[in-house]
Design a protein around this motif. Structure first.
Motif, PDB file in Angstrom:
ATOM      1  N   LYS A 147     -35.638   1.540 -36.773  1.00  0.00           N
ATOM      2  CA  LYS A 147     -35.111   1.713 -38.119  1.00  0.00           C
ATOM      3  C   LYS A 147     -34.440   0.430 -38.611  1.00  0.00           C
ATOM      4  O   LYS A 147     -34.538   0.071 -39.791  1.00  0.00           O
ATOM      5  CB  LYS A 147     -34.120   2.876 -38.155  1.00  0.00           C
ATOM      6  N   LEU A 160     -33.455   3.827 -33.137  1.00  0.00           N
ATOM      7  CA  LEU A 160     -32.444   3.115 -33.909  1.00  0.00           C
ATOM      8  C   LEU A 160     -32.908   1.706 -34.232  1.00  0.00           C
ATOM      9  O   LEU A 160     -32.806   1.243 -35.373  1.00  0.00           O
ATOM     10  CB  LEU A 160     -31.123   3.069 -33.145  1.00  0.00           C
ATOM     11  N   CYS A 165     -22.657   1.545 -30.022  1.00  0.00           N
ATOM     12  CA  CYS A 165     -23.837   2.410 -30.008  1.00  0.00           C
ATOM     13  C   CYS A 165     -23.886   3.199 -28.702  1.00  0.00           C
ATOM     14  O   CYS A 165     -24.064   2.618 -27.631  1.00  0.00           O
ATOM     15  CB  CYS A 165     -25.097   1.566 -30.165  1.00  0.00           C
ATOM     16  N   PRO A 182     -25.037   0.565 -38.607  1.00  0.00           N
ATOM     17  CA  PRO A 182     -25.592   0.555 -37.249  1.00  0.00           C
ATOM     18  C   PRO A 182     -25.728  -0.847 -36.669  1.00  0.00           C
ATOM     19  O   PRO A 182     -25.592  -1.028 -35.456  1.00  0.00           O
ATOM     20  CB  PRO A 182     -26.957   1.232 -37.406  1.00  0.00           C
ATOM     21  N   GLY A 185     -29.152   9.422 -34.789  1.00  0.00           N
ATOM     22  CA  GLY A 185     -28.929   8.162 -34.090  1.00  0.00           C
ATOM     23  C   GLY A 185     -28.362   7.087 -34.977  1.00  0.00           C
ATOM     24  O   GLY A 185     -28.454   5.894 -34.677  1.00  0.00           O
ATOM     25  N   LEU A 186     -27.731   7.484 -36.086  1.00  0.00           N
ATOM     26  CA  LEU A 186     -27.223   6.515 -37.054  1.00  0.00           C
ATOM     27  C   LEU A 186     -25.704   6.590 -37.198  1.00  0.00           C
ATOM     28  O   LEU A 186     -25.086   7.616 -36.928  1.00  0.00           O
ATOM     29  CB  LEU A 186     -27.849   6.769 -38.425  1.00  0.00           C
ATOM     30  N   TYR A 210     -20.771   8.464 -36.074  1.00  0.00           N
ATOM     31  CA  TYR A 210     -22.080   8.536 -35.415  1.00  0.00           C
ATOM     32  C   TYR A 210     -22.644   9.948 -35.469  1.00  0.00           C
ATOM     33  O   TYR A 210     -21.921  10.928 -35.281  1.00  0.00           O
ATOM     34  CB  TYR A 210     -21.950   8.089 -33.955  1.00  0.00           C
TER      35      TYR A 210
END
Length: 219
Positions: free
Chosen positions: A128, A125, A118, A109, A90-91, A85
């Protein structure tokens, strides 16, 4: 698992570290006959974590003790987050090699959300995941993880999932036959050698059945 707490990629030409037909996720190096140096893939570890969690759930439903599997899965979640992470983006990245993260794809993710890995359920996130911005797209075989991740975040995403099902899987219905594509390009893929006997279309059946009551209310 090794001393890192992760599962390293399987070594040797008899192993194929394959996750889906996408660059960086298809284990192509086994065919290139190059040296398979030590590497860790987030997908391998996240899928194993998912198996741990599901098995613990099965044991619980049977009235048996699954505490050891729950404990192992919680420990593994921490290790996965620590190694794959990136708080800045945020991936969850696809690979870890020589201490460096690399590869940005939709699959890791999505798996991280499904397995509760997560750390922060940020809007960024999920935006995406929905539009695939700067991420390697997810394929038919793994799209179920994307849907489960979005719906776990919010069942308000059901409309998006239903529309996506129609656009992605609908072509199999409207193309004039009953073939089941392995990849989005159907028979034209892999230099016109694409498989037409894969059951990924069952994903649509699964989603419609699981969320049947909510779909009725949407109408």
């Amino acid at each position: 698992m090794d001393k890192t707490g992760l599962i390293a990629n399987f070594q040797g030409k008899e192993y194929w570290n394959f996750y889906e037909w996408r660059a960086g996720l298809d284990g192509q190096n086994v065919f290139d006959e190059c040296d398979l140096s030590e590497q860790y893939d987030s997908c391998l570890n996240l899928l194993y974590l998912c198996a741990l969690q599901k098995f613990a759930s099965v044991l619980g439903n049977l009235g048996e003790d699954g505490l050891a599997f729950v404990k192992n899965s919680e420990q593994m979640k921490e290790v996965i987050v620590r190694n794959f992470y990136d708080p800045a983006t945020g991936l969850f990245y696809t690979s870890l090699k020589g201490g460096k993260k690399s590869g940005a794809a939709m699959l890791p993710p999505a798996l991280a959300v499904v397995t509760d890995c997560c750390p922060e359920k940020t809007e960024e996130l999920f935006r995406k995941l929905k539009n695939g911005q700067n991420l390697t797209p997810i394929t038919l075989s793994n799209r179920i993880w994307l849907y489960e991740a979005l719906l776990k975040y919010s069942e308000n995403e059901l409309n998006f999932v239903l529309r996506d099902l129609e656009s992605v899987y609908g072509n199999m219905v409207t193309c004039g036959d009953t073939t089941l594509y392995e990849t989005e390009e159907g028979a034209e893929d892999f230099n016109r050698a694409g498989s037409l006997c894969h059951g990924w279309s069952a994903v649509a059946c699964y989603i419609y059945r699981k969320y049947e009551n909510k779909i009725v209310n949407l109408k």
